[in-house]
Design an enzyme around this catalytic site. Sequence first.
Site, short mmCIF file in Angstrom:
data_model
loop_
_atom_site.label_atom_id
_atom_site.label_comp_id
_atom_site.label_asym_id
_atom_site.label_seq_id
_atom_site.Cartn_x
_atom_site.Cartn_y
_atom_site.Cartn_z
N ALA A 296 0.83 -1.20 0.00
CA ALA A 296 0.00 0.00 0.00
C ALA A 296 0.86 1.25 0.00
CB ALA A 296 -0.90 -0.01 1.22
N ASP A 310 -1.86 -8.38 10.94
CA ASP A 310 -1.45 -9.57 10.20
C ASP A 310 -1.21 -10.63 11.27
OD1 ASP A 310 -1.52 -8.23 7.81
OD2 ASP A 310 0.60 -7.66 7.88
N GLU A 360 -5.06 -12.24 0.99
CA GLU A 360 -4.13 -12.24 2.12
C GLU A 360 -4.79 -12.99 3.26
OE1 GLU A 360 -2.50 -8.46 3.27
OE2 GLU A 360 -1.61 -8.10 1.28
N HIS A 363 -4.34 -11.22 6.86
CA HIS A 363 -4.68 -9.83 7.18
C HIS A 363 -6.14 -9.72 7.65
CE1 HIS A 363 -4.20 -5.35 6.45
NE2 HIS A 363 -5.52 -5.47 6.53
ZN ZN Z 1 -1.62 -6.58 6.50
#
Ligand code: ZN
Length: 396
Positions: A296, A310, A360, A363
Amino acid sequence: MKKRTKKESNKKTIITLVIVLFTLLILIGISSFFVYKEYKNYYKYTFKLTTKEITVKVNENVNPEDYIKEYKNVKIKYINIVTSTIGEKELTYYVIDRFKIGHYYYIKVNVIDDEAPVITAKDKITIYTGSKIDLNSYIKVTDNYDKDVDIKIDGNVDTSKEGTYKVTYTATDKSGNSLSHIITFTVKKKEVYVAPPVENGTQGVTSKGYKIVNKGGATYIGGILIANKTYNLSSTYGSGLTSATNSAFKEMNKAATEAGYPLRIGSGYRSYKTQNTIYNNYVKRDGKTKADTYSARPGHSEHQTGLAIDICNKDKKIPCINSGFNNTDTAKWLSDNAYKYGFILRYPSGKTNETGYKFESWHYRYVGKDIASKLYNNGNWITLESYLGITSKYSE
Ligand SMILES: [Zn+2]
Protein backbone atom coordinates in the site's frame (compact mmCIF):
# COMPACT_ATOMS: atom_id res chain seq x y z
CA MET A 1 132.15 -52.13 -66.80
CA LYS A 2 133.20 -48.66 -65.95
CA LYS A 3 134.43 -47.98 -62.47
CA ARG A 4 132.81 -45.03 -60.72
CA THR A 5 135.00 -42.13 -59.96
CA LYS A 6 135.23 -40.68 -56.42
CA LYS A 7 133.96 -37.40 -57.71
CA GLU A 8 130.77 -38.92 -59.06
CA SER A 9 130.09 -40.75 -55.82
CA ASN A 10 130.35 -37.52 -53.72
CA LYS A 11 127.92 -35.75 -55.95
CA LYS A 12 125.36 -38.48 -55.47
CA THR A 13 125.65 -38.35 -51.69
CA ILE A 14 125.08 -34.58 -51.64
CA ILE A 15 121.96 -34.88 -53.74
CA THR A 16 120.58 -37.56 -51.44
CA LEU A 17 121.28 -35.40 -48.39
CA VAL A 18 119.57 -32.41 -49.95
CA ILE A 19 116.49 -34.48 -50.72
CA VAL A 20 116.36 -35.84 -47.18
CA LEU A 21 116.77 -32.42 -45.64
CA PHE A 22 114.17 -30.94 -47.91
CA THR A 23 111.70 -33.68 -47.07
CA LEU A 24 112.36 -33.14 -43.37
CA LEU A 25 111.76 -29.43 -43.72
CA ILE A 26 108.48 -30.03 -45.46
CA LEU A 27 107.42 -32.48 -42.73
CA ILE A 28 108.37 -30.02 -39.99
CA GLY A 29 106.51 -27.31 -41.82
CA ILE A 30 103.37 -29.38 -42.17
CA SER A 31 103.35 -30.48 -38.55
CA SER A 32 104.03 -26.94 -37.35
CA PHE A 33 101.03 -25.82 -39.36
CA PHE A 34 98.79 -28.37 -37.66
CA VAL A 35 100.20 -27.61 -34.26
CA TYR A 36 99.65 -23.92 -34.85
CA LYS A 37 96.12 -24.54 -36.05
CA GLU A 38 95.29 -26.58 -32.95
CA TYR A 39 96.82 -23.93 -30.74
CA LYS A 40 94.79 -21.25 -32.42
CA ASN A 41 91.64 -23.30 -32.12
CA TYR A 42 92.16 -23.82 -28.45
CA TYR A 43 92.65 -20.18 -27.56
CA LYS A 44 90.48 -18.44 -30.08
CA TYR A 45 87.07 -17.55 -28.62
CA THR A 46 83.77 -16.92 -30.34
CA PHE A 47 80.83 -15.01 -28.92
CA LYS A 48 77.95 -13.80 -31.03
CA LEU A 49 74.57 -12.37 -30.07
CA THR A 50 71.40 -12.68 -32.13
CA THR A 51 70.47 -9.04 -31.76
CA LYS A 52 71.67 -5.64 -30.66
CA GLU A 53 68.37 -4.39 -29.38
CA ILE A 54 65.18 -5.89 -27.96
CA THR A 55 61.86 -4.55 -26.69
CA VAL A 56 60.11 -6.18 -23.77
CA LYS A 57 57.01 -5.44 -21.72
CA VAL A 58 57.24 -4.14 -18.22
CA ASN A 59 57.72 -7.00 -15.73
CA GLU A 60 58.42 -9.44 -18.56
CA ASN A 61 61.08 -11.99 -17.76
CA VAL A 62 64.26 -11.60 -19.82
CA ASN A 63 66.48 -14.64 -20.22
CA PRO A 64 69.96 -13.57 -21.44
CA GLU A 65 70.64 -17.04 -22.88
CA ASP A 66 67.86 -16.55 -25.40
CA TYR A 67 69.93 -13.99 -27.27
CA ILE A 68 73.22 -15.86 -27.64
CA LYS A 69 73.75 -17.04 -31.20
CA GLU A 70 77.02 -18.94 -30.65
CA TYR A 71 79.97 -19.12 -28.29
CA LYS A 72 83.19 -21.05 -27.97
CA ASN A 73 86.09 -21.17 -25.53
CA VAL A 74 84.54 -18.73 -23.12
CA LYS A 75 82.94 -18.45 -19.75
CA ILE A 76 79.88 -16.21 -19.82
CA LYS A 77 78.58 -14.08 -17.00
CA TYR A 78 75.38 -12.05 -17.20
CA ILE A 79 74.49 -8.82 -15.61
CA ASN A 80 70.74 -8.99 -15.90
CA ILE A 81 68.32 -6.12 -15.99
CA VAL A 82 65.32 -5.08 -13.95
CA THR A 83 62.13 -4.91 -16.00
CA SER A 84 59.84 -3.62 -13.29
CA THR A 85 60.47 -0.08 -14.47
CA ILE A 86 60.16 1.16 -18.00
CA GLY A 87 63.02 2.74 -19.98
CA GLU A 88 66.24 1.90 -21.81
CA LYS A 89 68.41 -0.71 -20.14
CA GLU A 90 71.52 -2.65 -21.05
CA LEU A 91 71.69 -6.37 -20.85
CA THR A 92 75.41 -7.05 -20.26
CA TYR A 93 77.40 -10.18 -21.08
CA TYR A 94 80.85 -10.51 -19.57
CA VAL A 95 82.81 -13.02 -21.63
CA ILE A 96 86.11 -14.46 -20.35
CA ASP A 97 88.40 -16.17 -22.86
CA ARG A 98 91.16 -18.76 -22.30
CA PHE A 99 93.71 -16.05 -21.80
CA LYS A 100 91.51 -14.93 -18.87
CA ILE A 101 90.81 -11.76 -20.71
CA GLY A 102 87.31 -10.33 -20.30
CA HIS A 103 85.20 -8.85 -23.05
CA TYR A 104 81.90 -6.98 -22.70
CA TYR A 105 78.90 -7.38 -25.00
CA TYR A 106 75.65 -5.47 -24.72
CA ILE A 107 72.06 -5.68 -25.86
CA LYS A 108 69.96 -2.56 -25.62
CA VAL A 109 66.66 -3.42 -23.91
CA ASN A 110 63.66 -1.12 -24.21
CA VAL A 111 61.26 -1.87 -21.40
CA ILE A 112 57.86 -0.55 -22.40
CA ASP A 113 54.33 -0.44 -21.03
CA ASP A 114 51.83 -1.10 -23.81
CA GLU A 115 48.88 -2.20 -21.67
CA ALA A 116 45.92 0.12 -21.35
CA PRO A 117 44.42 0.88 -17.95
CA VAL A 118 41.36 -1.13 -16.87
CA ILE A 119 38.12 0.68 -16.14
CA THR A 120 35.60 -0.94 -13.84
CA ALA A 121 32.18 0.65 -14.09
CA LYS A 122 28.52 0.01 -14.80
CA ASP A 123 27.08 0.68 -18.24
CA LYS A 124 23.84 2.18 -17.02
CA ILE A 125 23.09 4.25 -13.96
CA THR A 126 19.78 5.68 -12.88
CA ILE A 127 19.68 8.75 -10.69
CA TYR A 128 16.93 10.99 -9.46
CA THR A 129 16.39 14.60 -10.40
CA GLY A 130 17.99 16.99 -7.96
CA SER A 131 20.69 14.58 -6.81
CA LYS A 132 24.22 15.83 -6.51
CA ILE A 133 26.63 13.59 -8.32
CA ASP A 134 30.37 13.24 -8.70
CA LEU A 135 31.05 11.73 -12.12
CA ASN A 136 34.43 10.48 -10.89
CA SER A 137 32.79 8.28 -8.31
CA TYR A 138 31.18 5.99 -10.89
CA ILE A 139 34.40 4.43 -12.20
CA LYS A 140 37.40 2.64 -10.79
CA VAL A 141 40.61 2.65 -12.78
CA THR A 142 43.60 0.38 -12.35
CA ASP A 143 46.75 0.08 -14.40
CA ASN A 144 49.40 -2.60 -14.68
CA TYR A 145 52.17 -0.05 -14.18
CA ASP A 146 51.21 3.54 -13.51
CA LYS A 147 49.76 4.62 -10.23
CA ASP A 148 48.46 7.89 -11.54
CA VAL A 149 46.30 7.46 -14.56
CA ASP A 150 44.87 10.46 -16.33
CA ILE A 151 41.08 10.34 -16.51
CA LYS A 152 39.24 12.49 -19.01
CA ILE A 153 35.49 12.87 -18.74
CA ASP A 154 33.51 13.84 -21.82
CA GLY A 155 29.88 14.72 -21.33
CA ASN A 156 27.82 15.92 -18.44
CA VAL A 157 24.72 14.95 -16.51
CA ASP A 158 22.15 17.62 -15.83
CA THR A 159 20.38 16.31 -12.77
CA SER A 160 17.86 19.13 -12.87
CA LYS A 161 16.30 17.67 -16.04
CA GLU A 162 14.91 14.25 -16.77
CA GLY A 163 16.70 12.59 -19.66
CA THR A 164 19.44 10.27 -20.83
CA TYR A 165 23.04 11.40 -20.74
CA LYS A 166 26.08 9.64 -22.14
CA VAL A 167 29.40 10.20 -20.42
CA THR A 168 32.65 8.93 -21.90
CA TYR A 169 35.48 8.20 -19.52
CA THR A 170 38.95 7.86 -21.04
CA ALA A 171 41.78 6.59 -18.90
CA THR A 172 45.30 7.15 -20.22
CA ASP A 173 48.46 5.93 -18.55
CA LYS A 174 51.87 7.61 -18.64
CA SER A 175 52.93 5.57 -21.68
CA GLY A 176 49.93 6.81 -23.64
CA ASN A 177 47.89 3.62 -23.55
CA SER A 178 44.24 4.46 -23.17
CA LEU A 179 40.82 2.91 -22.80
CA SER A 180 37.35 4.42 -22.96
CA HIS A 181 34.13 3.47 -21.25
CA ILE A 182 30.68 4.94 -21.76
CA ILE A 183 28.15 5.19 -18.97
CA THR A 184 24.57 6.03 -19.84
CA PHE A 185 22.97 8.01 -17.05
CA THR A 186 19.21 8.16 -16.83
CA VAL A 187 17.91 11.04 -14.78
CA LYS A 188 14.35 10.52 -13.66
CA LYS A 189 11.94 11.98 -11.19
CA LYS A 190 11.81 10.21 -7.90
CA GLU A 191 8.45 8.54 -7.68
CA VAL A 192 7.44 9.74 -4.28
CA TYR A 193 3.79 9.29 -3.51
CA VAL A 194 2.24 11.80 -1.19
CA ALA A 195 -1.21 11.00 0.11
CA PRO A 196 -3.76 13.78 -0.53
CA PRO A 197 -5.02 15.71 2.50
CA VAL A 198 -8.19 14.52 4.19
CA GLU A 199 -10.35 17.56 4.85
CA ASN A 200 -13.26 17.40 7.29
CA GLY A 201 -16.70 17.31 5.77
CA THR A 202 -19.35 15.16 4.14
CA GLN A 203 -18.37 13.89 0.71
CA GLY A 204 -21.72 12.51 -0.48
CA VAL A 205 -23.06 8.97 -0.52
CA THR A 206 -21.91 5.67 -1.99
CA SER A 207 -23.69 3.66 -4.68
CA LYS A 208 -25.39 1.77 -1.85
CA GLY A 209 -26.45 4.93 -0.06
CA TYR A 210 -23.88 5.07 2.72
CA LYS A 211 -22.70 8.53 3.80
CA ILE A 212 -19.07 9.40 3.21
CA VAL A 213 -17.72 11.59 6.00
CA ASN A 214 -14.19 12.89 6.52
CA LYS A 215 -13.15 13.60 10.06
CA GLY A 216 -9.94 13.71 12.05
CA GLY A 217 -7.81 12.76 9.05
CA ALA A 218 -9.83 9.64 8.13
CA THR A 219 -12.84 8.72 6.00
CA TYR A 220 -15.88 7.01 7.53
CA ILE A 221 -18.36 5.34 5.23
CA GLY A 222 -21.55 4.15 6.80
CA GLY A 223 -19.73 4.79 10.07
CA ILE A 224 -16.88 2.40 9.19
CA LEU A 225 -13.35 3.79 8.93
CA ILE A 226 -12.08 3.04 5.43
CA ALA A 227 -8.45 3.03 4.25
CA ASN A 228 -8.05 1.54 0.82
CA LYS A 229 -6.70 2.62 -2.57
CA THR A 230 -9.51 5.18 -3.05
CA TYR A 231 -9.68 6.52 0.50
CA ASN A 232 -6.59 7.49 2.41
CA LEU A 233 -5.65 8.67 5.88
CA SER A 234 -3.83 11.90 6.60
CA SER A 235 -0.12 11.53 7.26
CA THR A 236 -0.60 12.29 10.96
CA TYR A 237 -3.42 9.82 11.57
CA GLY A 238 -2.96 6.95 13.99
CA SER A 239 -0.88 6.15 17.06
CA GLY A 240 -1.07 2.41 17.56
CA LEU A 241 -3.56 -0.42 17.67
CA THR A 242 -6.90 0.74 19.08
CA SER A 243 -7.85 -0.68 22.47
CA ALA A 244 -10.92 -2.31 20.91
CA THR A 245 -8.69 -4.10 18.41
CA ASN A 246 -6.27 -5.17 21.12
CA SER A 247 -8.92 -6.59 23.43
CA ALA A 248 -10.76 -8.30 20.54
CA PHE A 249 -7.51 -9.96 19.51
CA LYS A 250 -6.86 -11.13 23.08
CA GLU A 251 -10.31 -12.64 23.29
CA MET A 252 -9.89 -14.35 19.93
CA ASN A 253 -6.42 -15.60 20.82
CA LYS A 254 -7.77 -17.24 23.96
CA ALA A 255 -10.25 -19.24 21.89
CA ALA A 256 -7.69 -19.97 19.18
CA THR A 257 -5.17 -21.22 21.75
CA GLU A 258 -7.80 -23.49 23.27
CA ALA A 259 -8.50 -24.85 19.80
CA GLY A 260 -4.78 -25.53 19.39
CA TYR A 261 -3.78 -22.49 17.33
CA PRO A 262 -1.94 -20.02 19.55
CA LEU A 263 -1.70 -16.70 17.72
CA ARG A 264 0.59 -13.72 17.60
CA ILE A 265 0.44 -10.40 15.79
CA GLY A 266 3.00 -10.50 12.96
CA SER A 267 2.40 -6.88 12.01
CA GLY A 268 0.04 -4.45 13.71
CA TYR A 269 0.02 -0.70 13.58
CA ARG A 270 2.26 0.98 11.00
CA SER A 271 2.68 4.73 10.85
CA TYR A 272 2.51 6.77 7.64
CA LYS A 273 6.26 7.26 7.89
CA THR A 274 6.97 3.55 8.23
CA GLN A 275 4.66 2.71 5.32
CA ASN A 276 6.31 5.44 3.27
CA THR A 277 9.70 3.80 3.79
CA ILE A 278 8.39 0.29 3.07
CA TYR A 279 6.52 1.35 -0.07
CA ASN A 280 9.32 3.45 -1.52
CA ASN A 281 11.83 0.65 -0.96
CA TYR A 282 9.57 -1.65 -3.00
CA VAL A 283 9.25 1.04 -5.68
CA LYS A 284 13.02 1.32 -5.82
CA ARG A 285 13.33 -2.45 -6.16
CA ASP A 286 10.41 -3.36 -8.45
CA GLY A 287 9.06 -0.08 -9.85
CA LYS A 288 5.83 1.67 -8.95
CA THR A 289 3.48 -0.46 -11.06
CA LYS A 290 4.60 -3.73 -9.51
CA ALA A 291 4.91 -2.35 -5.99
CA ASP A 292 1.28 -1.18 -6.15
CA THR A 293 0.11 -4.77 -6.58
CA TYR A 294 1.35 -5.89 -3.18
CA SER A 295 2.24 -2.88 -1.05
CA ALA A 296 0.00 0.00 0.00
CA ARG A 297 1.08 3.54 -0.67
CA PRO A 298 1.61 5.66 2.44
CA GLY A 299 -1.74 6.89 3.74
CA HIS A 300 -3.56 3.98 2.09
CA SER A 301 -2.43 1.14 4.35
CA GLU A 302 -5.06 -0.30 6.60
CA HIS A 303 -2.30 -0.89 9.15
CA GLN A 304 -2.22 2.87 9.76
CA THR A 305 -5.81 2.72 11.04
CA GLY A 306 -4.79 0.78 14.16
CA LEU A 307 -7.61 -1.66 13.31
CA ALA A 308 -5.73 -4.11 11.09
CA ILE A 309 -3.44 -6.95 12.06
CA ASP A 310 -1.45 -9.57 10.20
CA ILE A 311 -1.95 -12.73 12.23
CA CYS A 312 0.56 -15.55 12.57
CA ASN A 313 0.73 -18.75 14.55
CA LYS A 314 3.02 -18.46 17.60
CA ASP A 315 5.02 -21.33 16.18
CA LYS A 316 7.71 -19.60 14.10
CA LYS A 317 8.07 -22.68 11.92
CA ILE A 318 4.63 -22.05 10.43
CA PRO A 319 4.79 -19.65 7.46
CA CYS A 320 3.81 -16.12 8.35
CA ILE A 321 2.58 -13.16 6.26
CA ASN A 322 3.05 -15.03 2.98
CA SER A 323 1.04 -17.45 0.84
CA GLY A 324 2.59 -20.36 2.76
CA PHE A 325 0.09 -19.51 5.51
CA ASN A 326 -2.97 -19.95 3.23
CA ASN A 327 -3.47 -23.69 3.68
CA THR A 328 -2.53 -23.94 7.34
CA ASP A 329 -5.06 -25.04 9.97
CA THR A 330 -4.49 -21.72 11.71
CA ALA A 331 -5.61 -19.83 8.60
CA LYS A 332 -8.68 -22.05 8.36
CA TRP A 333 -9.56 -21.55 12.02
CA LEU A 334 -9.27 -17.77 11.62
CA SER A 335 -11.42 -17.71 8.50
CA ASP A 336 -14.11 -19.72 10.30
CA ASN A 337 -14.03 -17.95 13.65
CA ALA A 338 -12.57 -14.42 13.45
CA TYR A 339 -15.99 -12.83 12.81
CA LYS A 340 -17.13 -13.96 16.26
CA TYR A 341 -14.60 -11.54 17.74
CA GLY A 342 -15.31 -8.66 15.36
CA PHE A 343 -12.63 -9.36 12.75
CA ILE A 344 -13.08 -9.73 9.00
CA LEU A 345 -10.85 -11.38 6.44
CA ARG A 346 -10.13 -8.12 4.67
CA TYR A 347 -8.72 -9.35 1.33
CA PRO A 348 -10.49 -12.63 0.51
CA SER A 349 -9.49 -14.89 -2.35
CA GLY A 350 -10.90 -13.92 -5.76
CA LYS A 351 -11.93 -10.41 -4.67
CA THR A 352 -8.97 -8.44 -6.01
CA ASN A 353 -11.26 -6.43 -8.30
CA GLU A 354 -13.12 -5.16 -5.25
CA THR A 355 -10.38 -4.73 -2.62
CA GLY A 356 -7.51 -3.84 -4.95
CA TYR A 357 -5.36 -6.47 -3.22
CA LYS A 358 -4.51 -10.10 -3.75
CA PHE A 359 -5.72 -12.73 -1.28
CA GLU A 360 -4.13 -12.24 2.12
CA SER A 361 -5.05 -15.10 4.40
CA TRP A 362 -3.34 -13.38 7.35
CA HIS A 363 -4.68 -9.83 7.18
CA TYR A 364 -7.68 -9.20 9.48
CA ARG A 365 -9.52 -5.98 10.15
CA TYR A 366 -11.49 -5.14 13.26
CA VAL A 367 -14.97 -3.84 12.44
CA GLY A 368 -16.97 -5.03 15.44
CA LYS A 369 -19.09 -8.14 15.81
CA ASP A 370 -22.25 -6.90 14.00
CA ILE A 371 -20.58 -5.95 10.72
CA ALA A 372 -18.15 -8.89 10.95
CA SER A 373 -21.05 -11.36 11.23
CA LYS A 374 -22.72 -9.84 8.16
CA LEU A 375 -19.55 -9.91 6.08
CA TYR A 376 -18.68 -13.47 7.19
CA ASN A 377 -21.60 -14.68 5.11
CA ASN A 378 -21.21 -18.34 6.15
CA GLY A 379 -17.62 -18.40 5.02
CA ASN A 380 -18.16 -16.72 1.66
CA TRP A 381 -16.66 -13.44 2.83
CA ILE A 382 -18.17 -10.19 1.52
CA THR A 383 -15.69 -7.35 1.10
CA LEU A 384 -16.10 -3.95 2.74
CA GLU A 385 -16.01 -2.41 -0.73
CA SER A 386 -18.90 -4.52 -1.97
CA TYR A 387 -20.89 -4.08 1.25
CA LEU A 388 -20.54 -0.29 1.23
CA GLY A 389 -20.65 0.17 -2.55
CA ILE A 390 -17.23 1.76 -2.88
CA THR A 391 -14.13 1.33 -5.03
CA SER A 392 -10.50 0.69 -4.15
CA LYS A 393 -8.45 2.34 -6.89
CA TYR A 394 -5.68 4.88 -6.86
CA SER A 395 -6.66 8.08 -8.63
CA GLU A 396 -3.28 8.27 -10.39
ZN1 ZN B 1 -1.62 -6.58 6.50
